[in-house]
Design an enzyme around this catalytic site. Structure first.
Site, PDB file in Angstrom:
ATOM      1  CE  LYS A 210      -1.004 -31.081 -25.867  1.00 15.48           C
ATOM      2  NZ  LYS A 210      -2.112 -30.123 -25.938  1.00 15.48           N
ATOM      3  CD  GLU A 286       9.610 -26.503 -13.802  1.00 10.86           C
ATOM      4  OE1 GLU A 286       9.166 -26.376 -12.639  1.00 10.86           O
ATOM      5  OE2 GLU A 286      10.800 -26.356 -14.090  1.00 10.86           O
ATOM      6  CB  CYS A 320       2.535 -23.008 -11.631  1.00 11.48           C
ATOM      7  SG  CYS A 320       3.767 -21.911 -12.303  1.00 11.48           S
ATOM      8  CD  GLU A 417      -2.192 -26.369  -8.624  1.00 15.25           C
ATOM      9  OE1 GLU A 417      -2.257 -27.513  -9.098  1.00 15.25           O
ATOM     10  OE2 GLU A 417      -1.356 -25.530  -8.970  1.00 15.25           O
TER      11      GLU A 417
HETATM   12  P1  TAP Z   1      -2.607 -30.651 -17.674  1.00 16.59           P
HETATM   13  O1  TAP Z   1      -3.970 -31.161 -17.772  1.00 16.59           O
HETATM   14  O2  TAP Z   1      -1.581 -31.501 -17.038  1.00 16.59           O
HETATM   15  O3  TAP Z   1      -2.173 -30.252 -19.163  1.00 16.59           O
HETATM   16  C1  TAP Z   1      -0.922 -29.736 -19.484  1.00 16.59           C
HETATM   17  C2  TAP Z   1      -0.582 -30.123 -20.913  1.00 16.59           C
HETATM   18  O4  TAP Z   1      -0.437 -31.533 -21.010  1.00 16.59           O
HETATM   19  C3  TAP Z   1      -1.666 -29.736 -21.923  1.00 16.59           C
HETATM   20  O5  TAP Z   1      -1.059 -29.351 -23.121  1.00 16.59           O
HETATM   21  C4  TAP Z   1      -2.407 -31.053 -22.068  1.00 16.59           C
HETATM   22  O6  TAP Z   1      -3.141 -31.179 -23.265  1.00 16.59           O
HETATM   23  C5  TAP Z   1      -1.271 -32.036 -22.024  1.00 16.59           C
HETATM   24  N1  TAP Z   1      -1.680 -33.405 -21.704  1.00 16.59           N
HETATM   25  C6  TAP Z   1      -2.801 -33.820 -21.074  1.00 16.59           C
HETATM   26  N2  TAP Z   1      -2.810 -35.166 -20.965  1.00 16.59           N
HETATM   27  C7  TAP Z   1      -1.665 -35.609 -21.538  1.00 16.59           C
HETATM   28  C8  TAP Z   1      -1.094 -36.907 -21.725  1.00 16.59           C
HETATM   29  N3  TAP Z   1      -1.699 -38.005 -21.294  1.00 16.59           N
HETATM   30  N4  TAP Z   1       0.096 -36.994 -22.335  1.00 16.59           N
HETATM   31  C9  TAP Z   1       0.745 -35.894 -22.760  1.00 16.59           C
HETATM   32  N5  TAP Z   1       0.248 -34.636 -22.622  1.00 16.59           N
HETATM   33  C10 TAP Z   1      -0.939 -34.501 -22.004  1.00 16.59           C
HETATM   34  O7  TAP Z   1      -2.517 -29.299 -16.866  1.00 16.59           O
HETATM   35  P2  TAP Z   1      -3.371 -27.983 -17.134  1.00 16.59           P
HETATM   36  O8  TAP Z   1      -4.744 -28.231 -16.643  1.00 16.59           O
HETATM   37  O9  TAP Z   1      -3.223 -27.554 -18.512  1.00 16.59           O
HETATM   38  O10 TAP Z   1      -2.613 -26.946 -16.220  1.00 16.59           O
HETATM   39  C11 TAP Z   1      -2.855 -26.819 -14.870  1.00 16.59           C
HETATM   40  C12 TAP Z   1      -1.771 -27.474 -14.042  1.00 16.59           C
HETATM   41  O11 TAP Z   1      -0.485 -27.095 -14.498  1.00 16.59           O
HETATM   42  C13 TAP Z   1      -1.816 -27.077 -12.608  1.00 16.59           C
HETATM   43  O12 TAP Z   1      -1.693 -28.204 -11.793  1.00 16.59           O
HETATM   44  C14 TAP Z   1      -0.605 -26.179 -12.415  1.00 16.59           C
HETATM   45  O13 TAP Z   1      -0.066 -26.139 -11.154  1.00 16.59           O
HETATM   46  C15 TAP Z   1       0.330 -26.734 -13.389  1.00 16.59           C
HETATM   47  N6  TAP Z   1       1.282 -25.724 -13.798  1.00 16.59           N
HETATM   48  C16 TAP Z   1       2.526 -25.819 -13.309  1.00 16.59           C
HETATM   49  C17 TAP Z   1       3.451 -24.879 -13.649  1.00 16.59           C
HETATM   50  C18 TAP Z   1       4.824 -25.004 -13.143  1.00 16.59           C
HETATM   51  S1  TAP Z   1       5.922 -24.044 -13.740  1.00 16.59           S
HETATM   52  N7  TAP Z   1       5.162 -25.878 -12.263  1.00 16.59           N
HETATM   53  C19 TAP Z   1       3.130 -23.839 -14.523  1.00 16.59           C
HETATM   54  C20 TAP Z   1       1.839 -23.770 -14.992  1.00 16.59           C
HETATM   55  C21 TAP Z   1       0.931 -24.738 -14.637  1.00 16.59           C
HETATM   56  P3  TAP Z   1      -4.670 -30.637 -23.425  1.00 16.59           P
HETATM   57  O14 TAP Z   1      -4.516 -29.511 -24.361  1.00 16.59           O
HETATM   58  O15 TAP Z   1      -5.454 -31.762 -24.025  1.00 16.59           O
HETATM   59  O16 TAP Z   1      -5.155 -30.265 -22.079  1.00 16.59           O
END
Ligand code: TAP
Length: 515
Positions: A210, A286, A320, A417
């Site tokens: 997804k 991650e 990230c 963050e």
């Molecule tokens: P999230 O809101 O956690 O979303 C990540 C993914 O999870 C999206 O595809 C999201 O779907 C999905 N998701 C949301 N709620 C879920 C649930 N209850 N069950 C299963 N999947 C669910 O993060 P984001 O806003 O996209 O990304 C930002 C965060 O990612 C930051 O905190 C950043 O640090 C972290 N990040 C970490 C890394 C590494 S390598 N550690 C790399 C990149 C980003 P939707 O499409 O609905 O949002």
């Protein structure tokens, strides 16, 4: 807008079969691009069972790019069924043939590099030149790297006790886990897919992925290329949709045996809980970060300024491992601040397709709003805003590179963050290495870290003492497909990239024979 794209697709390693799908065609960035907009299940692009769609937006001007099919739990069930059937073929295929298909995919991605980078740019706001090199370039490298691992996954022989009463042979086998779910974020849409999926496929698993709802397009174009490369049906399935619906359905599915996730710490914990309650599936997470970057007065200041800026502003801060907090030794603090302000002044904000642009629009509107809120919290909390903190005067989701100084440890912006282009600078007393280490480690995150000093002993001491999965010394953002990547503490567990990543997608069987 819709036309039929007929593409020759080689199935398996053998015959050819025509492969068609409803394609979106656009002329953008002085090139024609063609890409799918539907779910990818069993090597076919199909509408969602419900018929629902959602719009995906270009953050450079907030125009609608296209409608994308929106999956739900029924679509996930269908994809998992296909993945179970795909596993029969993929996990039993000669490992070298599996590698050959992955190399073919990497070659096709390379041949479509400009098209993929253009698509990534309109969907995520990535600057085109960076998308070419990093978002797409590293994705290709990742597939090549893991393609090479396919026929090198091997177990060991173990010298267990031979005297009971006969002789024994004990050996291990590394097996694929089965159907894996992968859930990715929006900051590097294709690269986050590649980091997880390449290891997952090399290990012989099949996958239901997804993508983040705000950036689904490159994962669908990738699916087209995978079908053309000859992946058997059901090996790769892509279901765009919301995390709450599609993500939850993947996590809860009883036939999914592993979930690889990159995203926020909050959602990572929900995934761990869902994985435990459903079928105790394996997870790797991650998660978020607030990576400290310590700059000592004995550093190469030019390099520290340049790389400090890169550490914060790379990919508009949507990174990230972005340096979330800079600790600068008191005697060089004022000079450092002066120099970073000059350096940021040279950054060009603008059209992501302009080859001289350094800084593009933020990924989506909700994220832009969170950055405005973050900066307001910084000012309200008493930090000094020395640059930016607002949108420039132009359309699109742009946000100025921002610098805060005089940031105290108890301030909200020192702990949270931003995931955006916001540099947070704090001072530390000259020579106080243990003091700054204690402050740098006083966070629940532990993704990355950095140190600038010419003193090797000091650099190694800091590397030993810092609680983070990655340490950069006199550099920053230097990730490589061959080097393991992943966090400590609430930044998660499990590695992407390098040999370590394979273990996340393998299970070890131990066989003991008496003879
Ligand atoms: P999230 O809101 O956690 O979303 C990540 C993914 O999870 C999206 O595809 C999201 O779907 C999905 N998701 C949301 N709620 C879920 C649930 N209850 N069950 C299963 N999947 C669910 O993060 P984001 O806003 O996209 O990304 C930002 C965060 O990612 C930051 O905190 C950043 O640090 C972290 N990040 C970490 C890394 C590494 S390598 N550690 C790399 C990149 C980003 P939707 O499409 O609905 O949002």
């Amino acid at each position: 807008e819709f036309s039929r794209a007929a593409i020759l697709c080689s199935r398996g390693l053998g015959g050819k079969k025509e492969f068609t799908y409803d394609a979106i065609k656009m002329n953008v960035n002085n090139m024609d691009i063609t890409f799918p907009h539907q779910l990818f299940i069993n090597n076919e692009f199909v509408p969602s069972i419900s018929g629902d769609t959602f719009e995906t937006i270009n953050p450079a001007d907030e125009s609608v790019i296209c409608k994308v099919s929106k999956g739900n739990a029924d679509d996930v069930a269908k994809a998992v069924k296909a993945a179970i059937a795909g596993e029969e073929v993929w996990s039993k295929m000669n490992a070298r043939d599996r590698g050959a298909i992955m190399y073919k995919l990497a070659d096709l991605m390379d041949a479509h590099r400009e098209e993929l980078a253009t698509l990534e740019s309109i969907d995520s706001g990535a600057v085109y030149t960076l998308a070419l090199k990093t978002h797409i370039g590293m994705s290709i490298d990742t597939f090549r790297y893991f393609a090479g691992w396919c026929d090198k996954i091997q177990g060991s022989t173990i010298p267990i006790n031979n005297a009971r009463p006969n002789r024994n042979l004990s050996y291990t086998k590394k097996e694929p886990i089965g159907v894996c779910g992968i859930i990715t974020p929006w900051n590097y849409p294709l690269m986050m897919l590649a980091w997880k999926m390449a290891a997952c496929l090399a290990a012989g698993n099949t996958v239901v992925l997804k993508p983040a709802q705000v950036t689904p397009l490159t994962s669908l174009k990738f699916a087209e290329l995978a079908a053309r490369a000859g992946f058997p049906p059901g090996v790769i399935n892509i279901i765009p949709g919301s995390g709450r619906v599609v993500g939850t359905a993947i996590v809860n599915h009883p036939a999914v045996r592993k979930v690889g996730f990159t995203g926020s710490t909050e959602v990572g914990k929900q995934i761990m809980e869902g994985a435990a309650k459903s079928n105790a599936k394996k997870v790797s997470l991650e998660l978020g970060g607030k990576s400290p970057l310590i700059i000592f007065s004995d550093c190469d200041l030019d390099k520290a300024v340049r790389m400090g800026c890169g550490g914060v502003f790379f990919n508009k801060g949507e990174n990230c491992i972005a340096a979330g907090r800079l600790f600068v030794e008191e005697s060089i603090h004022d000079e450092f601040v002066k120099r970073v302000i000059e350096e940021v002044g040279k950054m060009k904000i603008g059209d992501p397709f302009d080859r001289s642009t350094d800084h593009g629009p933020q990924n989506h509107r909700a994220h832009l709003q969170s950055l405005l809120d973050f900066c307001k919290a910084g000012v309200d909390g008493g930090a000094k805003l020395v640059l930016g903190g607002k949108q420039p005067d132009r359309t699109g989701l742009f946000f100025e590179p921002t610098i805060f100084t005089d940031v105290k440890d108890d301030m909200w912006i020192a702990k949270e963050e931003s995931f955006g282009p916001v540099m947070i600078i704090s001072k530390f007393k000259d020579g106080d290495i243990d003091g700054v280490l204690e402050r740098a480690n006083a966070t629940e995150y532990g993704l990355a870290s950095g140190v600038f000093t010419k003193d090797l002993s000091k650099a190694l001491y800091v590397s030993d003492q810092i609680h983070a999965g990655t340490v950069f010394v006199n550099t920053y953002n230097k990730t490589d497909v061959a080097a393991p990547f992943g966090g400590f503490k609430q930044s998660g567990f499990g590695k992407d990239l390098g040999q370590d990543a394979l273990n996340e997608y393998l299970r070890t069987k131990c066989v003991t024979i008496e003879y």
